[in-house]
Enzyme design. Structure first.
Site, short mmCIF file in Angstrom:
data_model
loop_
_atom_site.label_atom_id
_atom_site.label_comp_id
_atom_site.label_asym_id
_atom_site.label_seq_id
_atom_site.Cartn_x
_atom_site.Cartn_y
_atom_site.Cartn_z
N GLY A 1 0.75 -1.20 0.13
CA GLY A 1 -0.09 -0.05 0.04
C GLY A 1 0.84 1.15 0.06
N GLU B 1 1.64 1.86 -3.56
CA GLU B 1 0.26 2.24 -4.16
C GLU B 1 0.14 3.76 -4.09
OE1 GLU B 1 -2.33 -1.63 -4.69
OE2 GLU B 1 -1.51 -1.30 -2.44
#
Length: 255
Positions: free
Chosen positions: A106, A109
């Site tokens: 994440g 991301e």
């Protein structure tokens, strides 16, 4: 607060602060969305920095929290997860990620949601979800492939391997590599320069590029044409052209 928004000189810094690794649990995800929406609304925010501090950007999701979720729980949560990151990606202003240490899962991301990425020499990036029997779920399969191409994205996603800053630069995953002590300073300089620019024209440029990548070229050209013509109604366009004619390029002051 696990995530804060601090504004100085029209630059807003969205700062992750969940020691030791800035794990992106549900509370952090939701807070990111709230602050991305705030940065979008605030007129005193003209550019944005994503920052995790001097040691780490974000080492990924909170695995212990995710381990407790079953299929039903993740069906209910996955849309909110993606919406949080999409809110960052859709901030209609220049956004730079200042990446120090780990940007994994994440965290990677989140960096992908920025328009530009400045990484420390000691940074390591990757999408290791496959090692958990998963795939990226906060936009990684989509944004990574659009940024570095499908083959390179598949290599990182299939293997789950981490890449050091120099390889990330070669892949196009980051845009600049600098000494760790200079990451935030250079990100702030990038953001501050653009914060002085014509806000609506910058928004038009960002939306034209992003929208064009999601559609065919004819539709993308239509988006560009509409924004281009629309900017002729702005005071900044008048000031920019007048300054160019009277003083030469690059001397305009925008409001």
């Amino acid at each position: 607060m696990t995530v804060t928004l601090e504004v100085s000189d029209n630059v807003g810094t969205i700062r992750l602060d969940r020691p030791p690794m800035n794990a992106l649990d549900v509370a952090v995800q939701d807070r990111l969305r709230v602050l991305a929406e705030e940065a979008t609304r605030r007129e005193d925010v003209r550019a944005v920095i994503l920052y995790g501090g001097e040691k780490v950007f974000a080492a990924g999701a909170d695995i212990k929290e995710m381990q407790e979720m079953d299929h039903t729980a993740m069906v209910l949560r996955s849309k909110a997860l993606q919406d949080s990151f999409t809110a960052v990606a859709r901030i209609p202003k220049p956004v730079v990620a200042a990446v120090t240490g780990y940007a994994l899962g994440g965290g990677c991301e989140l960096a992908l949601c920025a328009d530009y990425r400045i990484a420390a020499e000691n940074a390591k990036l990757g999408q290791p979800e496959i090692l958990l029997g998963l795939i990226p779920g906060a936009g990684g399969t989509q944004r990574l492939a659009r940024l570095i191409g499908p083959s390179r994205a598949k290599d990182l996603i299939f293997t789950g391997r981490m890449v050091k800053a120099e390889e990330a630069l070669t892949l196009g995953l980051v845009d600049r590599v600098v000494p760790a002590a200079e990451v935030y300073e250079q990100a702030h300089a990038w953001a501050a320069q653009l914060a002085k620019g014509p806000a609506l024209a910058l928004r038009a440029a960002k939306e034209s590029v992003d929208a064009g990548l999601e559609t065919d070229i004819d539709t993308g050209l239509t988006v560009e044409r509409n924004w281009f013509a629309g900017l002729f109604a702005t005071e900044d366009r008048e000031r920019g052209m007048r300054s160019f004619v009277e003083e030469g390029p690059g001397k305009a002051t925008f409001r």
